[in-house]
Write an enzyme that holds these catalytic residues in place. Structure first.
Site, PDB file in Angstrom:
ATOM      1  CE1 TYR A  64      -3.633   2.617   1.117  1.00 19.17           C
ATOM      2  CE2 TYR A  64      -2.108   3.169   2.890  1.00 19.17           C
ATOM      3  CZ  TYR A  64      -3.258   3.441   2.153  1.00 19.17           C
ATOM      4  OH  TYR A  64      -4.004   4.549   2.466  1.00 19.17           O
ATOM      5  CE  LYS A  75      -3.722   6.097  -0.321  1.00 26.26           C
ATOM      6  NZ  LYS A  75      -4.799   6.924  -0.911  1.00 26.26           N
TER       7      LYS A  75
END
Length: 346
Positions: free
Chosen positions: A199, A203
């Site tokens: 993840y 970001k």
């Protein structure tokens, strides 16, 4: 989901927050992002933070377009947003079903939005759509990283490319008030935590793109502002899904992390946007993490951010040994990660 807390970090951060609150209270300015009568498009707005942001902007007088995949949830969200309208007789609301993880989705989405807006450009675009599927990166299939990159990074980057080219084209008008493009990253882009290896890159890439675009829009005559929001853990359906695959060591590290409501996160983000901030954190630990990684990025306030970055560099002397101590203790107790059982995986 998105932060780490230790007694040393929290104790120091409380002192920092009190000091910064006193200092920031001495500064005030007009609303830098008024939305009354403006048209706002928000992706990921059928639930969680996006839905709350859409409703709160409707309460401030905005015309709102919400975007998500699930039509049923979009219809429910649109009814909620419409019911919150500040001026029900004049405000307008619309939803568009789209999968922002798919290539080339942005052009038709933007065309439909502009057509609904009577041929006028959208005033504010806020990318909220995203997801997290925690796991140890070495133990997860690489396809998980690609999937999260497609949604979290490319879903925002493609819309940013289409929208900013529209706003900054040679024949685009120079309007009195700026238009705003808002990315939504995560505090994990500021301080990565074990268990989010699939993840974090998406970001972190959003942060890098936003840090670049905030400079790039300065060379165009049109008035365009770029912002990026860094939420932490949000009590939402997304967090419930995330917890199904979250490694135990990640849960241990996050044990004392505060979880905010979608309404609180959206309200704090909007407050930062109204203050004209570029880099917006919405909770205490997020502020600490932002101060710790300022580097060459834009400052919200040169004095406060500079002083706090000095203080936070001292906080890390205590927080980082605590973090790595927990990880090493867990590894010594539990052995090779290949033998771990997935928590809450049913």
């Amino acid at each position: 989901m998105d932060s780490i807390s230790t007694p040393a970090l929290l104790g120091s951060a409380v002192l920092i927050a009190l000091l910064s609150a006193l200092i920031m209270g001495a500064f005030s300015s007009k609303n830098q992002m008024p939305v009354d009568g403006k048209t706002v498009l928000i992706t990921g707005a059928s639930e969680g933070m996006g839905r709350s942001a859409a409703r709160q902007l409707a309460e401030k007088g905005a015309n709102v377009i919400i975007v998500a995949r699930n039509v049923g949830r979009l219809e429910e969200a649109l009814a909620e947003v419409q019911a919150a309208a500040r001026n029900p007789q004049t405000q307008r609301f619309h939803y568009i079903s789209a999968d922002v993880s798919q290539p080339d989705y942005a052009a038709p989405l933007l065309a439909e939005a502009i057509a609904w807006n009577n041929g006028n450009p959208i005033d504010i675009v806020w990318c909220v759509a995203g997801k997290s599927v925690p796991d140890l990166w070495l133990e997860a299939p690489l396809s998980s990283t690609r999937e999260q990159m497609d949604l979290n990074f490319w879903g925002s980057a493609e819309l940013a490319h289409a929208v900013l080219r529209e706003w900054c084209s040679p024949d685009a008008p120079v309007v009195p008030e700026p238009r705003h493009f808002i990315f939504t990253a995560s505090v994990l882009a500021l301080f990565p935590v074990i268990g989010y290896g699939s993840y974090n890159p998406s970001k972190g890439a959003l942060k890098a793109l936003a840090d670049t675009l905030v400079q790039e829009v300065e060379i165009y005559p049109q008035k365009v502002k770029v912002h990026i929001v860094y939420p932490g853990s949000i009590d939402s359906p997304g967090l419930a899904r995330e917890n199904k695959t979250k490694p135990e060591i990640t849960q241990i590290i996050e044990a004392n992390d505060p979880v905010q409501t979608p309404d609180a996160v959206a309200a704090s983000a909007i407050q930062g946007l109204e203050k004209g901030q570029y880099s917006i954190t919405v909770a205490l630990l997020g502020h600490v993490f932002r101060w710790g990684v300022l580097g060459g990025g834009p400052r919200n306030n040169w004095f406060i951010d500079t002083v706090m970055s000095w203080i936070v560099s001292i906080v890390w002397m205590f927080a980082l040994p605590d973090l790595y101590g927990k990880i090493r203790k867990y590894a010594k107790k539990n052995g090779h990660p290949a033998t771990y059982k997935k928590t809450n995986s049913s």
